[in-house]
Design an enzyme around this catalytic site. Structure first.
Site, PDB file in Angstrom:
ATOM      1  N   HIS A 301       0.616  -1.166  -0.195  1.00 54.78           N
ATOM      2  CA  HIS A 301       0.139   0.035  -0.220  1.00 54.78           C
ATOM      3  C   HIS A 301       0.942   1.044   0.304  1.00 54.78           C
ATOM      4  CE1 HIS A 301      -0.109   1.091   4.463  1.00 54.78           C
ATOM      5  NE2 HIS A 301       0.098   0.349   4.879  1.00 54.78           N
ATOM      6  N   ASP A 313       6.062   1.024   6.855  1.00 55.39           N
ATOM      7  CA  ASP A 313       4.179   0.894   7.001  1.00 55.39           C
ATOM      8  C   ASP A 313       3.762   1.888   5.727  1.00 55.39           C
ATOM      9  OD1 ASP A 313       2.207   0.437   9.017  1.00 55.39           O
ATOM     10  OD2 ASP A 313       2.346  -0.181   6.985  1.00 55.39           O
ATOM     11  N   GLU A 347      -5.106   2.125   2.410  1.00 55.18           N
ATOM     12  CA  GLU A 347      -5.489   0.995   3.770  1.00 55.18           C
ATOM     13  C   GLU A 347      -5.313   1.496   4.705  1.00 55.18           C
ATOM     14  OE1 GLU A 347      -3.284  -1.928   6.375  1.00 55.18           O
ATOM     15  OE2 GLU A 347      -2.810  -0.494   6.282  1.00 55.18           O
ATOM     16  N   GLU A 348      -4.696   2.307   5.224  1.00 57.12           N
ATOM     17  CA  GLU A 348      -4.192   2.157   7.170  1.00 57.12           C
ATOM     18  C   GLU A 348      -5.888   2.910   7.460  1.00 57.12           C
ATOM     19  OE1 GLU A 348      -0.406   1.650   7.805  1.00 57.12           O
ATOM     20  OE2 GLU A 348      -2.286   1.595   9.042  1.00 57.12           O
ATOM     21  N   ASP A 375       2.978  -6.247   4.001  1.00 57.10           N
ATOM     22  CA  ASP A 375       2.340  -5.077   4.857  1.00 57.10           C
ATOM     23  C   ASP A 375       3.016  -5.093   5.522  1.00 57.10           C
ATOM     24  OD1 ASP A 375      -0.574  -3.963   5.571  1.00 57.10           O
ATOM     25  OD2 ASP A 375       1.618  -2.850   5.530  1.00 57.10           O
ATOM     26  N   HIS A 447       3.990   3.182  12.960  1.00 54.28           N
ATOM     27  CA  HIS A 447       2.286   4.006  13.147  1.00 54.28           C
ATOM     28  C   HIS A 447       2.988   4.941  14.064  1.00 54.28           C
ATOM     29  CE1 HIS A 447      -1.472   1.468  12.231  1.00 54.28           C
ATOM     30  NE2 HIS A 447      -0.356   1.720  11.213  1.00 54.28           N
TER      31      HIS A 447
HETATM   32 ZN   LIG Z   1       0.445  -1.087   6.382  1.00 58.01          ZN
END
Ligand SMILES: [Zn+2]
Length: 490
Positions: A301, A313, A347-348, A375, A447
């Site tokens: 993503h 990520d 995606e998030e 991912d 994140h």
């Molecule tokens: Zn991800």
């Protein structure tokens, strides 16, 4: 990465990668004589692909562009739009047939975010203590000047349900630790699922009991006082409240103080939920020479959270998927089936990109031969995991000897992968795949403001490209068809 339960094959993966290869080689060769002939053809090409991937910096250069030229790529943001343009340009530059698939995405924008403890047992007059926190995606806002309220600390949903009457007018803190030992033992996904549950449903539950705001202990194992953002979910008609993640250290501090008496916090969170924005999935095709209508998707993503560069990520993942195309193009390979690189959007915080792709292929899902997503970070790949039908697992065996030199001989299978962007396809019957990655430290940076390029080891990224390219080639070339998975009702 999406919240889901990952299978515990990491331990076996590590054991398998120890030097018992000659025995394993002998065994697999003995087991499948018929495949030898086919493997030879495939094996030779697979080895070329592996070596070409291991000698290329293309993927790392694409990642460096994403992280250092663009940085944060939250859906709806200028960074996300720039990433779409850049990925399309880079894929066109290596000769792929690029299509920008329209996607309407949510446009949540982070605002000011501060917190401090203003009342607590033993507090010397005039003192307050700053909290390290970050708003969760989908959080609503406090008043501009913030809000002050007592904090109710709970350690699970049962405790909240038992103490529901105390939640009204309070800030509910879910002090639930991320189990790093679980992660260290190959179950990082389980640890994420267990603690992430509170991030995802906690604020809505607290709102139901009349809380004025919700805090969750950060979903990550790092012990350097960092806050991990992420999506929180709301009931369609449910009340939304301000919601943030505090660092693990601050959650433990509040918990200790609350054991001694009342704690009050002042929170200022001013995010905005703007109207949905226009965005795109980036699709790039290498048409098949024999069965062009059949498609093998290899993907990652493109969007990321907004606190840092989204390197692990999922910048490394989308760059690795692009690296697969570069290897095939550089070797002049044209697979039997079409290979489609997909850089998913959103995606998030919503999965709208995955949904848009599914909707566009709804009536012709049979043509989606297989789908791969990476991912789980850019750690060392240890093998792959698939959701192929049990009977088809043996069809993947020949890949093992090609993957062994990478130190990634594990071919594992699960009933359902449930990886974020592939879920609609998988529920629609498409067999899915993902690399099995050493992700023991993935959730230290996941994140957070520390998800930066330096967290990606260029050699591991090459290994990911090699594994993805070999798997993609193998699926795009295999003479057999894979059984369709049971279709789940939407
Ligand atoms: Zn991800």
């Amino acid at each position: 990465m999406h919240i889901r339960i990952l299978s515990a094959t990491l331990a076996t993966a590590l054991a398998a990668s120890l030097p018992s290869t000659s025995l394993a080689n002998a065994m697999s060769d003995a087991m499948a004589p018929k495949q030898a002939a086919k493997e030879a053809v495939d094996m030779a090409t697979l080895a070329r692909i592996r070596d070409a991937a291991m000698s290329s910096d293309f993927a790392y250069q694409r990642l460096e562009e994403l992280t250092d030229r663009i940085g944060p790529r939250l859906s709806g943001s200028p960074g996300a739009a720039a990433a779409v343009a850049l990925a399309a340009e880079d894929l066109r530059a290596i000769g792929m047939q690029v299509d920008l698939q329209p996607v309407k995405v949510p446009h949540w924008v982070r605002g000011a975010e501060t917190g401090e403890l203003v009342e607590y047992p033993g507090r010397p007059a005039g003192l307050s203590q700053r909290l390290v926190l970050t708003a969760l995606g989908g959080s609503s806002a406090t008043p501009e000047a913030g809000l002050t309220a007592p904090v109710l600390v709970v350690h699970g949903m049962d405790e909240l349900n038992q103490r529901a009457a105390e939640a009204k007018g309070k800030i509910v803190l879910y002090d639930v630790a991320f189990d790093q030992q679980l992660a260290d033992n190959g179950r990082a996904g389980n640890a994420y699922g267990e603690a992430g549950y509170y991030r995802f449903v906690g604020p809505a539950m607290a709102a139901k009991y009349g809380a004025v705001a919700a805090l969750v202990r950060s979903v990550g194992g790092a012990d350097y006082r960092i806050a991990h953002t992420g999506m929180t979910g709301w009931d369609a008609d449910g009340k939304r409240i301000p919601a943030a993640a505090v660092s693990a250290e601050d959650a433990m501090l509040i918990n200790r103080l609350a054991a001694k008496g009342e704690v009050k916090a002042h929170l200022t969170l001013t995010p905005q939920t703007l109207p949905d924005a226009d965005s795109h999935n980036v699709l790039a095709d290498l048409p098949g020479r024999e069965k062009p209508e059949e498609v093998v998707v290899v993907s990652g993503h493109l969007d990321s959270w907004d606190l840092a560069q989204g390197a692990i990520d999922d910048g490394g993942g989308v760059a690795a998927a692009m690296g697969v195309a570069e290897v095939f193009k550089r070797l002049g390979l044209q697979p039997r089936r079409t290979v489609r690189v997909v850089a998913w959007m959103n995606e998030e915080n919503g999965g709208r990109g995955a949904k848009a792709y599914f909707d566009a292929n709804r009536g012709k899902l049979q043509q989606q031969f297989a789908a791969i997503e990476t991912d789980s970070g850019s750690g060392r790949p240890l093998g792959l995991v698939s959701s192929v039908a049990l009977a088809d697992n043996k069809l993947l065996e020949p890949l093992k000897s090609a993957l062994r030199p990478l130190g990634a001989p594990v071919i594992d299978r699960r009933e359902h992968l449930g990886t974020g962007d592939l879920s609609p396809l998988e529920d629609g019957g498409v067999p899915c795949f993902e690399p099995l990655v050493d992700n023991r430290s993935y959730f230290n940076y996941h994140h957070t403001a520390a998800d930066t390029l330096d967290k990606v080891d260029p050699d591991n990224l090459k290994r990911q490209v090699a594994l993805l390219a070999m798997l993609t080639w193998y699926l795009a070339e295999m003479p057999e068809s894979l059984q369709r998975l049971p279709v789940k009702a939407e």
